[in-house]
Motif scaffolding. Structure first.
Motif, PDB file in Angstrom:
ATOM      1  N   ILE A 170       0.855  -1.184   0.000  1.00  0.00           N
ATOM      2  CA  ILE A 170       0.000   0.000   0.000  1.00  0.00           C
ATOM      3  C   ILE A 170       0.888   1.230   0.000  1.00  0.00           C
ATOM      4  O   ILE A 170       1.752   1.377   0.874  1.00  0.00           O
ATOM      5  CB  ILE A 170      -0.919   0.018   1.232  1.00  0.00           C
ATOM      6  CG1 ILE A 170      -1.696  -1.299   1.338  1.00  0.00           C
ATOM      7  CG2 ILE A 170      -1.885   1.193   1.165  1.00  0.00           C
ATOM      8  CD1 ILE A 170      -2.432  -1.471   2.650  1.00  0.00           C
ATOM      9  N   THR A 171       0.704   2.111  -0.974  1.00  0.00           N
ATOM     10  CA  THR A 171       1.510   3.330  -1.066  1.00  0.00           C
ATOM     11  C   THR A 171       0.620   4.552  -0.899  1.00  0.00           C
ATOM     12  O   THR A 171      -0.584   4.504  -1.149  1.00  0.00           O
ATOM     13  CB  THR A 171       2.240   3.404  -2.416  1.00  0.00           C
ATOM     14  OG1 THR A 171       1.269   3.318  -3.488  1.00  0.00           O
ATOM     15  CG2 THR A 171       3.227   2.251  -2.570  1.00  0.00           C
ATOM     16  N   GLY A 172       1.243   5.645  -0.484  1.00  0.00           N
ATOM     17  CA  GLY A 172       0.503   6.890  -0.302  1.00  0.00           C
ATOM     18  C   GLY A 172       1.179   7.785   0.712  1.00  0.00           C
ATOM     19  O   GLY A 172       2.026   7.340   1.493  1.00  0.00           O
ATOM     20  N   GLU A 173       0.817   9.042   0.716  1.00  0.00           N
ATOM     21  CA  GLU A 173       1.411  10.010   1.632  1.00  0.00           C
ATOM     22  C   GLU A 173       0.997   9.711   3.074  1.00  0.00           C
ATOM     23  O   GLU A 173       0.041   8.963   3.324  1.00  0.00           O
ATOM     24  CB  GLU A 173       0.967  11.428   1.255  1.00  0.00           C
ATOM     25  CG  GLU A 173       1.467  11.893  -0.105  1.00  0.00           C
ATOM     26  CD  GLU A 173       0.958  13.286  -0.452  1.00  0.00           C
ATOM     27  OE1 GLU A 173       0.297  13.923   0.409  1.00  0.00           O
ATOM     28  OE2 GLU A 173       1.211  13.733  -1.582  1.00  0.00           O
ATOM     29  N   ASN A 174       1.697  10.329   4.017  1.00  0.00           N
ATOM     30  CA  ASN A 174       1.323  10.205   5.423  1.00  0.00           C
ATOM     31  C   ASN A 174      -0.087  10.739   5.643  1.00  0.00           C
ATOM     32  O   ASN A 174      -0.471  11.772   5.093  1.00  0.00           O
ATOM     33  CB  ASN A 174       2.300  10.993   6.312  1.00  0.00           C
ATOM     34  CG  ASN A 174       3.631  10.297   6.451  1.00  0.00           C
ATOM     35  OD1 ASN A 174       3.702   9.086   6.387  1.00  0.00           O
ATOM     36  ND2 ASN A 174       4.686  11.064   6.628  1.00  0.00           N
ATOM     37  N   GLY A 175      -0.859   9.993   6.463  1.00  0.00           N
ATOM     38  CA  GLY A 175      -2.180  10.474   6.826  1.00  0.00           C
ATOM     39  C   GLY A 175      -3.282  10.151   5.845  1.00  0.00           C
ATOM     40  O   GLY A 175      -4.425  10.590   6.028  1.00  0.00           O
ATOM     41  N   THR A 176      -2.991   9.378   4.797  1.00  0.00           N
ATOM     42  CA  THR A 176      -4.021   9.085   3.794  1.00  0.00           C
ATOM     43  C   THR A 176      -4.917   7.914   4.195  1.00  0.00           C
ATOM     44  O   THR A 176      -5.992   7.731   3.626  1.00  0.00           O
ATOM     45  CB  THR A 176      -3.378   8.773   2.426  1.00  0.00           C
ATOM     46  OG1 THR A 176      -2.361   7.783   2.595  1.00  0.00           O
ATOM     47  CG2 THR A 176      -2.766  10.023   1.824  1.00  0.00           C
ATOM     48  N   GLY A 177      -4.465   7.088   5.161  1.00  0.00           N
ATOM     49  CA  GLY A 177      -5.300   5.965   5.606  1.00  0.00           C
ATOM     50  C   GLY A 177      -4.806   4.615   5.141  1.00  0.00           C
ATOM     51  O   GLY A 177      -5.593   3.681   4.941  1.00  0.00           O
ATOM     52  N   VAL A 312      -3.146   4.771  -2.261  1.00  0.00           N
ATOM     53  CA  VAL A 312      -4.158   5.602  -1.603  1.00  0.00           C
ATOM     54  C   VAL A 312      -3.836   7.062  -1.937  1.00  0.00           C
ATOM     55  O   VAL A 312      -2.801   7.580  -1.522  1.00  0.00           O
ATOM     56  CB  VAL A 312      -4.147   5.403  -0.077  1.00  0.00           C
ATOM     57  CG1 VAL A 312      -5.292   6.176   0.556  1.00  0.00           C
ATOM     58  CG2 VAL A 312      -4.256   3.922   0.270  1.00  0.00           C
ATOM     59  N   PRO A 313      -4.691   7.736  -2.695  1.00  0.00           N
ATOM     60  CA  PRO A 313      -4.378   9.096  -3.150  1.00  0.00           C
ATOM     61  C   PRO A 313      -4.476  10.110  -2.021  1.00  0.00           C
ATOM     62  O   PRO A 313      -5.220   9.905  -1.054  1.00  0.00           O
ATOM     63  CB  PRO A 313      -5.437   9.359  -4.221  1.00  0.00           C
ATOM     64  CG  PRO A 313      -6.590   8.507  -3.813  1.00  0.00           C
ATOM     65  CD  PRO A 313      -5.995   7.272  -3.195  1.00  0.00           C
ATOM     66  N   PRO A 314      -3.752  11.226  -2.134  1.00  0.00           N
ATOM     67  CA  PRO A 314      -3.869  12.285  -1.121  1.00  0.00           C
ATOM     68  C   PRO A 314      -5.237  12.945  -1.202  1.00  0.00           C
ATOM     69  O   PRO A 314      -5.955  12.848  -2.207  1.00  0.00           O
ATOM     70  CB  PRO A 314      -2.749  13.262  -1.511  1.00  0.00           C
ATOM     71  CG  PRO A 314      -2.522  13.018  -2.970  1.00  0.00           C
ATOM     72  CD  PRO A 314      -2.782  11.564  -3.194  1.00  0.00           C
ATOM     73  N   LEU A 315      -5.598  13.638  -0.142  1.00  0.00           N
ATOM     74  CA  LEU A 315      -6.921  14.244  -0.042  1.00  0.00           C
ATOM     75  C   LEU A 315      -7.142  15.302  -1.127  1.00  0.00           C
ATOM     76  O   LEU A 315      -8.268  15.483  -1.610  1.00  0.00           O
ATOM     77  CB  LEU A 315      -7.090  14.865   1.351  1.00  0.00           C
ATOM     78  CG  LEU A 315      -8.515  15.019   1.893  1.00  0.00           C
ATOM     79  CD1 LEU A 315      -9.291  13.725   1.789  1.00  0.00           C
ATOM     80  CD2 LEU A 315      -8.470  15.500   3.334  1.00  0.00           C
TER      81      LEU A 315
END
Length: 458
Positions: A170-177, A312-315
Motif C-alpha cells: 500500500i503506497t501513499g502520503e502520510n495520513g491518507t489511511g 491511496v491518493p492524497p486528499l
C-alpha cells in the motif's frame, strides 16, 4: 478425515509402542502427527513446529511431563496439553490442571475418551482464540469514507485481493489511511479470525527492529532477560502489517526477505528455524522504485512484497470526499464527547474545507474538525470559522525573540533553538522520525538521542 489435516498434534511418550498406537488412532482421524520420546525433544519440537495440541506422558526419564508442561506455559504457549499417565492419582491430576493441562487420561487410554478429549481441547482453544480476536477488534474497523472514483476503486480492489493470500503493498502520503486499508484487507480475508499485528518500521531503532520482528532468546543480548516472541510469530495464521517498510535498514530488509522466502524465522540468539504462516501487507510513503535506484531498498524484496499494489491518493486529489469525511469525523466525536453533540457544518463551510491544501491529508482534516468543533461559538460551523482556522494555521509566530530573552547563556540559546527546530521539522514530516532525520541530514540514531535529550514527544 481431511478436515483435520491442518491440526498438528505432538505425541510425547518414552514408549515407542504407545507413540505408534496414538499416531495410528489420530492419523486415522485425519490429524497431522509429530512424535517426541523425551521432554527435551518435546520442547525442541515446539520451537520448530506449529503445534496445536500435545499428548504428554508424565513419567519419562530426564525431564518429566510436569516440568515440560511448566516450561511450555512459562514460554507463553497457549495450545492445549492433555496429560497421559499409567500411574495416575487425584493429586497428580490436580497438579497438572493447576499447571494448565486441559485433561488427564490414564494408560492405556480409552479410544473414545481420548478422541473426545482431543476434539474438545481443540474446539475450546479455537473458541478462546476467536474470542480474543473479537475482543481485539473492538471497536470495529472504521469504515473507509468516500465516494470518489479513487476510493470506490480501492474498495473494489480490497474485495478482490482480500480473500487471497497474496502480499499487498500500500503506497501513499502520510495520513491518507494506509493502515485502514490494511485492516480491511485482513477483515475481509480468510485470516480474519486470527491476529492482525502491526509494526511501524520507522518508529523502531534499527538495532531493535530484528528483535521486534523475529523475537529473541534469553541472553541474546544485554537486557534480554527472557525469551521474546516476535511480530512474525505473533501474526502466525494472521496478517502482519509492516508500516513504513521503506525506512528499514538494508540489513533488516535482507532478513525479512529470507523470512518471506522460507516462511520461517530465527529468533535473535537462536539457531532453530520456526515455521510461520503469515500474510504480509506492507505500506510506505516513499517511492520504492526511486529508493531502489538510490541503493536504499532491495529490488528482490520489492518484488516479494509488491504482488498486489494499492495506491491511496492524497486528499487534494479527491476533494469531493472532504465534506463526507468532515461530517463523519464530527459524528464520531459526538459519540465520545457530549461537547460535540448537536454541532454541524454549514454548506458554505464544507465547500471552504474543500478549498484547503490538506498537506497532512485525512489525519490533518480530523484534527481540524475537532478544533472547529471545540471553538465554534454556536451549533453551526460556518465558512468564517473555517477561514479563520486556515489563516491561523498559515501564520506561525516568530519565537526568535523569546529564545533570546529566555536564554541565560549562549549554550541555553543554542539548545532552545535546536529543540524548536527539531519540533518544527517533526511536525512538517508528521512525526515520522526516519523521514525527519533524512530531511535534516542526520542519522536516525542521533535523532532519537536528541529527542530524548530535549524531552521531545508527539
Amino acid at each position: 478425515m481431511a478436515k483435520n489435516s491442518n491440526i498438528q498434534i505432538l505425541v510425547t511418550d518414552d514408549e515407542k509402542s504407545i507413540r505408534s498406537s496414538l499416531r495410528d488412532i489420530l492419523e486415522f482421524e485425519g490429524y497431522t502427527i509429530f512424535e517426541a520420546e523425551s521432554g527435551t525433544e518435546t520442547l525442541q519440537k515446539v520451537k520448530e513446529k506449529r503445534i496445536d495440541l500435545i499428548l504428554l506422558d508424565i513419567k519419562m526419564q530426564g525431564m518429566d511431563g510436569m516440568e515440560v508442561l511448566k516450561s511450555i506455559r512459562d514460554e507463553g504457549h497457549e495450545f492445549p496439553v492433555i496429560m497421559i499417565s499409567g500411574h495416575g492419582n487425584i493429586e497428580i491430576a490436580v497438579k497438572a490442571t493447576k499447571l494448565g493441562a486441559f485433561d488427564f487420561i490414564e494408560k492405556p487410554p480409552d479410544l473414545n475418551r481420548l478422541l473426545v478429549s482431543v476434539r474438545n481441547a481443540i474446539d475450546r482453544h479455537n473458541l478462546q482464540r476467536e474470542n480474543r480476536n473479537i475482543r481485539s477488534k473492538l471497536p470495529q474497523v472504521p469504515e473507509i469514507i468516500g465516494e470518489s472514483d479513487a476510493i470506490s476503486k480501492i474498495k473494489q480492489t480490497i474485495e478482490k485481493v482480500a480473500p487471497t493470500n497474496s502480499r499487498v503493498l500500500i503506497t501513499g502520503e502520510n495520513g491518507t489511511g494506509k493502515e485502514l486499508v490494511a485492516r480491511w484487507i485482513h477483515e475481509k480475508s480468510k485470516r480474519s479470525s486470527s491476529a492482525f499485528v502491526d509494526v511501524n518500521c520507522a518508529a523502531i531503532p534499527t538495532e531493535l527492529l530484528e528483535s521486534e520482528l523475529f523475537g529473541h532468546e534469553e541472553g541474546a543480548f544485554t537486557g534480554a532477560t527472557s525469551r521474546r516472541i516476535g511480530k512474525f510469530e505473533q501474526a502466525d495464521r494472521g496478517t502482519l502489517f509492516m508500516d513504513e517498510i521503506g525506512d528499514m535498514s538494508l540489513d533488516a530488509q535482507a532478513k525479512v526477505l529470507r523470512a518471506l522466502q522460507e516462511n520461517a524465522v530465527t529468533r535473535v540468539g537462536g539457531a532453530e528455524k520456526i515455521e510461520v504462516d503469515v500474510r504480509v501487507v506492507a505500506a510506505t510513503n516513499k517511492d520504492l522504485v526511486d529508493e531502489i535506484k538510490a541503493g536504499n531498498f532491495r529490488e528482490d524484496l520489492y518484488h516479494r512484497i509488491n504482488v498486489l499494489p494499492i495506491h491511496v491518493p492524497p486528499l487534494r486529489e479527491r476533494r469531493e470526499d472532504i465534506p463526507m469525511l468532515a461530517k463523519h469525523c464530527l459524528k464520531n466525536l459526538a459519540k465520545d464527547d457530549i461537547v460535540f453533540s448537536g454541532i454541524e457544518f454549514s454548506e458554505e463551510a464544507l465547500e471552504q474545507l474543500k478549498c484547503m491544501p490538506w498537506s497532512g491529508n485525512v489525519r490533518e482534516l480530523q484534527n481540524a474538525v475537532e478544533r472547529l468543533g471545540l471553538l465554534v461559538s454556536d451549533s453551526t460551523i460556518t465558512k468564517d470559522d473555517v477561514e479563520l482556522m486556515g489563516s491561523s494555521r498559515r501564520t506561525k509566530p516568530d519565537q526568535s525573540d523569546d529564545l533570546v530573552m529566555d536564554g541565560q547563556t549562549f549554550q541555553d540559546f543554542k539548545e532552545a533553538a535546536e529543540r524548536l527546530f527539531l519540533v518544527r521539522k517533526l511536525e512538517e514530516n508528521d512525526w515520522n522520525i526516519s523521514q525527519t532525520a533524512e530531511a535534516i541530514d542526520i542519522q536516525r540514531s542521533h535523532m532519537y538521542t536528541k529527542m530524548k535529550k530535549y524531552n521531545i514527544e508527539r
